[in-house]
Write an enzyme that holds these catalytic residues in place. Structure first.
Site, short mmCIF file in Angstrom:
data_model
loop_
_atom_site.label_atom_id
_atom_site.label_comp_id
_atom_site.label_asym_id
_atom_site.label_seq_id
_atom_site.Cartn_x
_atom_site.Cartn_y
_atom_site.Cartn_z
NE ARG A 83 -3.19 2.72 2.45
CZ ARG A 83 -3.25 3.55 3.48
NH1 ARG A 83 -2.89 3.15 4.68
NH2 ARG A 83 -3.69 4.77 3.34
CG HIS A 126 -1.08 9.00 3.06
ND1 HIS A 126 -1.25 7.66 3.35
CD2 HIS A 126 -0.71 9.57 4.23
CE1 HIS A 126 -0.99 7.44 4.63
NE2 HIS A 126 -0.65 8.59 5.18
CD GLU A 171 -4.80 7.99 9.57
OE1 GLU A 171 -4.33 9.06 9.99
OE2 GLU A 171 -4.43 6.89 9.99
CG ASN A 299 -5.15 3.77 8.45
OD1 ASN A 299 -5.28 2.76 7.75
ND2 ASN A 299 -4.76 4.93 7.95
CE1 TYR A 301 0.24 3.27 13.20
CE2 TYR A 301 -1.76 4.30 12.40
CZ TYR A 301 -0.51 3.79 12.16
OH TYR A 301 0.01 3.78 10.90
CD GLU A 358 -1.62 4.33 7.80
OE1 GLU A 358 -1.32 4.82 8.91
OE2 GLU A 358 -1.87 5.01 6.79
C1 FCB Z 1 -1.20 7.61 10.44
C2 FCB Z 1 -0.81 8.10 9.05
C3 FCB Z 1 0.51 7.57 8.58
C4 FCB Z 1 1.53 7.48 9.69
C5 FCB Z 1 0.96 6.80 10.90
C6 FCB Z 1 1.95 6.63 12.03
O1 FCB Z 1 -2.07 8.53 11.02
O2 FCB Z 1 -1.79 7.72 8.12
O3 FCB Z 1 0.93 8.36 7.50
O4 FCB Z 1 2.04 8.72 9.96
O5 FCB Z 1 -0.16 7.49 11.36
#
Ligand code: FCB
Length: 456
Positions: A83, A126, A171, A299, A301, A358
């Site tokens: 990607r 992006h 995002e 995405n 985290y 992500e």
């Molecule tokens: C996300 C972004 C990516 C990267 C990660 C850590 O928010 O999409 O570009 O910076 O965080």
């Protein structure tokens, strides 16, 4: 740390896609080459005080010149898919004026990927909006969504024979709220009403771009990537229940509902009333935004633990910790949060097909020399993160979630936006002085899971 599971592809459904992800501005460099024009990130990074240590995207990972080596690295890792994002300022520097030299770069990259047996997944946007479009109003202006659709049409015409998987926008929450409300990202505006308009126009851009892609390539798989986070009350306290609703509304439902239900959530519209009356939402917009996607890109985290609301003022939720360990970004590490998020999407939004587009973590890596003169990056925290989040994917699949793939963020250490090069998310270490790449232990672990053998 949980047991060492999963241990191989056999632990996932047949056809589960394993990939790595990057974005153009974060890796390419070569900002002034071959007719590329400045993006909002070029301009923003040039402004003093915006990026740690005054760093810029000037060279980044020099991927523009080293793409063939980077594809070889991916092949050594054994990934199925890559990607990446197309840089709008390279491909279409001005409306109506495609740039052959910029297009040729992606032709070369695609040829290299396909020769290596790696399936390209392209993100159209992006975050690198051409600066001229920001000057004309940026995402708060409706026109930008139409310019984005023209760019999508061009990309579909030029690359659609080789790209079968598309993500329109990445995002939109971060792009709109961090770019236009808190001003921590480009273009650095602090204007909540503009941010709400930007959020809608990014989603409208998604809908318009998807229409262009589908008209040209009916078989293409089209989706987008949302930054999603499970929101919880600090210490589970009832007094924060409404804060949870509000933050979940702004971060998640403001984007999920128009996309997957074709409407804005009423409670969020009410929360926003003092900022925006949503008069910019025109008839027909929600039909475009809510047109069926082939997949939802997630995405993920970290979870968000809240003690307060969201508006007015800053775009950051008032957050607090829950005591979980944190990665270098300060983000709490919570693999189960991914399972909870995926199950919630499955239950609340009618079982969408999902890819984790992500997921990753930053740690302060160091390169050491091995006895045989090689290089090594020991990153047990990143390996544990990867492993436990892949396990979380398995748990979600076992619970019935239609999850079809996982993309690790990121292939390479890269330009981490306002943090510059300090935050390292790569499975592959980059020495930004020499551009030497070293596969980290986490990358070797991923390669072993995928049945490849990463080079040392
Ligand atoms: C996300 C972004 C990516 C990267 C990660 C850590 O928010 O999409 O570009 O910076 O965080």
């Amino acid at each position: 740390m949980p047991a060492l599971a999963p241990s191989g592809r056999a632990d996932f459904p047949d056809g589960f896609v394993f990939g790595v992800a990057t974005a153009a501005f974060q890796i390419e460099g070569a900002l002034d080459e071959d007719g590329r024009v400045p993006s909002i990130w070029d301009t923003f990074a040039a402004r003093p005080g915006t990026i740690e240590r005054g760093e810029t995207g000037k060279t980044a990972c020099d991927h523009y010149h080293r793409y063939a080596d980077d594809v070889a690295l991916m092949a050594a890792l054994g990934v199925d898919a890559y990607r990446f994002s197309l840089a709008w300022p390279r491909i279409l520097p001005e409306p109506g004026r495609p740039n052959p030299a910029g297009i040729a770069f992606y032709d070369r990259l695609l040829d290299e990927l396909l020769a290596a047996g790696i399936t390209p997944w392209a993100t159209l946007y992006h975050w690198d909006l051409p600066e001229s479009l920001e000057a004309a109003g940026g995402w708060p202006a409706r026109e930008t969504a139409y310019r984005f659709a023209e760019y999508a049409a061009l990309a579909a015409d030029r690359f659609g024979d080789r790209i079968g998987h598309w993500l329109t926008v990445n995002e939109p929450f971060v792009s709109s709220m961090v770019g236009y409300a808190s001003g921590v990202h480009a273009p650095g505006r602090v204007d909540p009403a503009a941010a709400v308009r930007a959020a809608h126009h990014l989603m409208l851009g998604h809908g318009l771009a998807m229409r262009e892609l589908r008209a040209r390539h009916p078989d293409a798989q089209v989706g987008l990537a949302l930054s999603l986070t499970p929101v919880e009350a600090f210490e589970g306290r009832a007094e924060f229940t409404d804060a949870v609703r509000r933050v979940d509304g702004m971060c998640n439902r403001l984007f999920l509902d128009p996309l997957l239900r074709g409407s804005y959530p009423g409670d969020v519209v009410a929360d926003l009333a003092h900022v925006s009356d949503l008069a910019h939402v025109a008839d027909g917009d929600l039909a475009l935004v809510g047109a069926p996607v082939d997949f939802l890109g997630v995405n993920y985290y970290h979870p968000t633990v809240v003690t307060g609301g969201f508006w007015p003022g800053s775009a950051e939720a008032a957050t607090s910790g829950s005591g979980r360990p944190r990665c270098e970004m300060g983000w709490e590490v919570d693999p189960d949060g991914l399972t909870r998020l995926l199950r919630r999407l499955h239950e609340d939004y009618d079982s969408p097909t999902i890819y984790v587009t992500e997921n990753g973590s930053a740690w302060p890596d160091t390169v050491t020399e091995t006895p045989d003169g090689g290089r090594r990056v020991a990153d047990p925290e990143r390996t544990a993160y990867l492993q436990t989040h892949l396990q979380a994917c398995r748990d979600a699949i076992a619970a019935g979630v239609d999850l079809r793939g996982y993309f690790a963020w990121s292939l390479l250490d890269n330009f981490e936006w306002a943090f510059g090069y300090r935050m390292r998310f790569g499975l592959v270490h980059v020495d930004f002085g020499t551009q030497v790449r070293t596969v980290k232990d986490s990358g070797r672990w991923y390669a072993a899971l995928l049945g490849a053998g990463a080079r040392p």
